[in-house]
Design a protein around this motif. Structure first.
Motif, PDB file in Angstrom:
ATOM      1  N   PHE A  94      -2.548  -9.902   3.313  1.00 23.37           N
ATOM      2  CA  PHE A  94      -2.046  -8.525   3.282  1.00 23.37           C
ATOM      3  C   PHE A  94      -1.857  -7.975   4.701  1.00 23.37           C
ATOM      4  CE2 PHE A  94      -3.784  -8.967  -0.985  1.00 23.37           C
ATOM      5  CZ  PHE A  94      -2.793  -8.360  -1.745  1.00 23.37           C
ATOM      6  N   ARG A  95      -1.354  -8.812   5.597  1.00 27.02           N
ATOM      7  CA  ARG A  95      -1.200  -8.384   6.983  1.00 27.02           C
ATOM      8  C   ARG A  95      -0.087  -7.354   7.152  1.00 27.02           C
ATOM      9  NH1 ARG A  95       0.463 -13.569   6.333  1.00 27.02           N
ATOM     10  NH2 ARG A  95       2.559 -14.208   6.968  1.00 27.02           N
ATOM     11  N   ASP A  96       0.764  -7.167   6.149  1.00 21.54           N
ATOM     12  CA  ASP A  96       1.785  -6.128   6.202  1.00 21.54           C
ATOM     13  C   ASP A  96       1.280  -4.805   5.636  1.00 21.54           C
ATOM     14  OD1 ASP A  96       3.958  -7.500   7.425  1.00 21.54           O
ATOM     15  OD2 ASP A  96       4.198  -8.654   5.582  1.00 21.54           O
ATOM     16  N   PHE A  97      -0.056  -4.676   5.561  1.00 20.92           N
ATOM     17  CA  PHE A  97      -0.687  -3.453   5.071  1.00 20.92           C
ATOM     18  C   PHE A  97      -1.842  -3.078   5.993  1.00 20.92           C
ATOM     19  CE2 PHE A  97       1.336  -5.435   1.483  1.00 20.92           C
ATOM     20  CZ  PHE A  97       1.824  -4.386   0.712  1.00 20.92           C
ATOM     21  N   ASP A  98      -2.026  -1.791   6.207  1.00 15.34           N
ATOM     22  CA  ASP A  98      -3.215  -1.295   6.888  1.00 15.34           C
ATOM     23  C   ASP A  98      -4.354  -1.217   5.878  1.00 15.34           C
ATOM     24  OD1 ASP A  98      -2.244  -0.842   9.545  1.00 15.34           O
ATOM     25  OD2 ASP A  98      -1.141   0.895   8.775  1.00 15.34           O
ATOM     26  N   GLU A  99      -5.531  -1.688   6.259  1.00 11.47           N
ATOM     27  CA  GLU A  99      -6.668  -1.625   5.353  1.00 11.47           C
ATOM     28  C   GLU A  99      -7.174  -0.196   5.237  1.00 11.47           C
ATOM     29  OE1 GLU A  99     -11.268  -3.009   5.465  1.00 11.47           O
ATOM     30  OE2 GLU A  99      -9.794  -4.636   5.720  1.00 11.47           O
ATOM     31  N   VAL A 100      -7.282   0.289   4.012  1.00  7.05           N
ATOM     32  CA  VAL A 100      -7.900   1.578   3.724  1.00  7.05           C
ATOM     33  C   VAL A 100      -9.366   1.377   3.374  1.00  7.05           C
ATOM     34  CG1 VAL A 100      -7.871   3.592   2.202  1.00  7.05           C
ATOM     35  CG2 VAL A 100      -5.703   2.572   2.961  1.00  7.05           C
ATOM     36  N   ALA A 101      -9.624   0.385   2.534  1.00  9.56           N
ATOM     37  CA  ALA A 101     -10.992   0.029   2.146  1.00  9.56           C
ATOM     38  C   ALA A 101     -10.959  -1.378   1.580  1.00  9.56           C
ATOM     39  CB  ALA A 101     -11.547   1.012   1.120  1.00  9.56           C
ATOM     40  N   ALA A 102     -12.072  -2.089   1.724  1.00 11.58           N
ATOM     41  CA  ALA A 102     -12.160  -3.456   1.200  1.00 11.58           C
ATOM     42  C   ALA A 102     -13.617  -3.842   1.100  1.00 11.58           C
ATOM     43  CB  ALA A 102     -11.398  -4.440   2.098  1.00 11.58           C
ATOM     44  N   GLY A 103     -13.879  -4.836   0.274  1.00 14.98           N
ATOM     45  CA  GLY A 103     -15.244  -5.330   0.155  1.00 14.98           C
ATOM     46  C   GLY A 103     -15.435  -6.133  -1.111  1.00 14.98           C
ATOM     47  N   LEU A 109      -7.833  -2.521  -0.654  1.00  7.91           N
ATOM     48  CA  LEU A 109      -6.962  -1.356  -0.802  1.00  7.91           C
ATOM     49  C   LEU A 109      -6.237  -1.146   0.513  1.00  7.91           C
ATOM     50  CD1 LEU A 109      -5.926   1.206  -2.241  1.00  7.91           C
ATOM     51  CD2 LEU A 109      -8.018   2.369  -1.484  1.00  7.91           C
ATOM     52  N   GLY A 110      -4.919  -1.213   0.487  1.00  6.98           N
ATOM     53  CA  GLY A 110      -4.151  -1.123   1.723  1.00  6.98           C
ATOM     54  C   GLY A 110      -2.940  -0.220   1.599  1.00  6.98           C
ATOM     55  N   ARG A 111      -2.445   0.215   2.770  1.00  2.00           N
ATOM     56  CA  ARG A 111      -1.254   1.058   2.841  1.00  2.00           C
ATOM     57  C   ARG A 111      -0.132   0.291   3.536  1.00  2.00           C
ATOM     58  NH1 ARG A 111      -0.491   6.356   2.115  1.00  2.00           N
ATOM     59  NH2 ARG A 111      -2.720   6.866   2.184  1.00  2.00           N
ATOM     60  N   ARG A 112       1.034   0.342   2.975  1.00  2.00           N
ATOM     61  CA  ARG A 112       2.202  -0.388   3.482  1.00  2.00           C
ATOM     62  C   ARG A 112       2.499  -0.009   4.927  1.00  2.00           C
ATOM     63  NH1 ARG A 112       7.833  -0.298   3.953  1.00  2.00           N
ATOM     64  NH2 ARG A 112       8.973  -1.961   2.873  1.00  2.00           N
ATOM     65  N   ARG A 113       2.703  -1.030   5.773  1.00  2.00           N
ATOM     66  CA  ARG A 113       3.121  -0.837   7.147  1.00  2.00           C
ATOM     67  C   ARG A 113       4.433  -1.584   7.371  1.00  2.00           C
ATOM     68  NH1 ARG A 113      -1.001  -2.478  11.296  1.00  2.00           N
ATOM     69  NH2 ARG A 113       0.763  -3.048  12.614  1.00  2.00           N
ATOM     70  N   GLU A 114       5.110  -1.265   8.447  1.00  2.00           N
ATOM     71  CA  GLU A 114       6.437  -1.827   8.681  1.00  2.00           C
ATOM     72  C   GLU A 114       6.400  -3.135   9.457  1.00  2.00           C
ATOM     73  OE1 GLU A 114       9.009  -0.631   7.132  1.00  2.00           O
ATOM     74  OE2 GLU A 114       7.686   0.921   6.321  1.00  2.00           O
ATOM     75  N   THR A 115       5.346  -3.384  10.230  1.00  2.00           N
ATOM     76  CA  THR A 115       5.225  -4.622  11.002  1.00  2.00           C
ATOM     77  C   THR A 115       3.894  -5.280  10.685  1.00  2.00           C
ATOM     78  OG1 THR A 115       4.278  -3.426  12.883  1.00  2.00           O
ATOM     79  CG2 THR A 115       6.669  -3.777  12.875  1.00  2.00           C
ATOM     80  N   PRO A 116       3.831  -6.601  10.689  1.00  2.11           N
ATOM     81  CA  PRO A 116       2.580  -7.281  10.329  1.00  2.11           C
ATOM     82  C   PRO A 116       1.491  -7.090  11.377  1.00  2.11           C
ATOM     83  CG  PRO A 116       4.239  -8.865  11.040  1.00  2.11           C
ATOM     84  CD  PRO A 116       4.932  -7.553  10.937  1.00  2.11           C
TER      85      PRO A 116
END
Length: 312
Positions: A218-227, A286-293
């Motif tokens: 999911f490198r094309d997403f900013d992490e919001v939360a994970a675990g 849980l991630g948010r879409r980003r434009e660059t990896p």
């Protein structure tokens, strides 16, 4: 697994104007019991009111038959049997996802033939327009499709849920790329993928991910939360069950949980410990879409398991 009382009844779904041919990406129009491309070159059936948007030349799957739920007696017996599975970390991540969504959000579920653990507060919320898809006609399936080629226009959804699915696909990066494509700018993804789990879908069980591996997926997403969402105690319970199955055969799969059902309850205490991320049965993201990896160096640096706490 079928759940009583969970049949879809006139739930909202994206309109035909958002549907696309899974083979070519061309718009589709409804014509009786089929959906066709404008040039008539491609058509897809509508089975029991459910569009089946699978391109046979690109998918392992074809037009499915409606699966029959187990009989009432079998459901009652199954409900009373102890289980060695418990999603102890899902609820806070799904609650966070719901908090971040806009009013009247469009949510796509990839692999939503049945209701996933912890998903009812999101998907049964009447303020959420959910489109629940799968490769089979399950009790909640509103549209049949293959996650490798999602039949939707770009930027259609505010969020995508993909729970316990990516281990079953042949090309997880391609599915994640499709999720990224159908999300609006700033859209959210919630995924759960097993790490320490045995094969549970035969030939359709393909891949496992560590936290770092999942983060790179999911490198094309900013992490919001994970675990960890299913912890090390559940991983141990599954290991004991499959160990017994290896020795005594498949019948042991129903007997061992009678002895180990209590183990996953320990995960409520274990789930927040750093070691749980390295020994988790399943990990949520849980991630948010980003434009660059995200750069690989940043991905590796984000590791926060047991070794990170020891400085090496």
């Amino acid at each position: 697994m079928f759940e009583a009382g969970r049949q879809i009844q006139s739930r909202p779904m994206v309109g035909d104007e958002d549907l696309r041919c899974p083979a070519t990406g061309a718009p589709l129009r409804r014509d009786g019991a089929v959906l066709r491309t404008e040039d008539g070159a491609r058509e897809y059936p509508i089975v029991d009111g459910v569009p089946v948007l699978i391109a046979p030349e690109k998918s392992l799957f074809s037009t499915p038959a409606r699966a029959q739920p187990p009989r009432a007696l079998a459901r009652r017996i199954a409900a009373k049997l102890p289980r060695d599975s418990r999603n102890v970390g899902t609820d806070p991540l799904v609650a966070r996802l719901r908090e971040l969504l806009p009013d009247r959000p469009r949510v796509l579920v990839v692999g939503g033939g049945t209701l996933g653990a912890g998903m009812a507060p999101l998907l049964d919320d009447p303020a959420v327009d959910a489109t629940e898809t799968d490769v089979w006609l399950g009790p909640r399936t509103q549209l049949v499709c293959d996650g490798h080629d999602l039949p939707f226009a770009d930027a259609t959804f505010d969020a995508v849920v993909c729970q316990a699915v990516l281990e079953h696909v042949l090309d997880p990066p391609r599915v994640v790329a499709e999720i990224h494509r159908v999300l609006r700018p700033g859209g959210l993804v919630y995924a759960e993928i097993p790490f320490m789990q045995q094969v549970h879908e035969g030939a359709h069980d393909v891949t496992r991910y560590t936290y770092v591996g999942q983060r790179r997926l999911f490198r094309d997403f900013d992490e919001v939360a994970a675990g960890a969402v299913c912890g090390p105690a559940m991983a141990l319970a599954w290991s004991l069950r499959y160990f017994a199955v290896t020795i005594f055969g498949r019948r042991a799969a129903h007997l061992v949980p009678l002895l180990t059902f209590w183990l996953p309850r320990l995960d409520r205490w274990l789930i927040a410990k750093p070691g749980a991320l390295d020994a988790a049965s399943s990990i949520g993201f849980l991630g948010r879409r980003r434009e660059t990896p995200l750069a690989d160096a940043e991905i590796v640096a984000a590791y926060r398991g047991l070794n990170a706490t020891r400085g090496g």
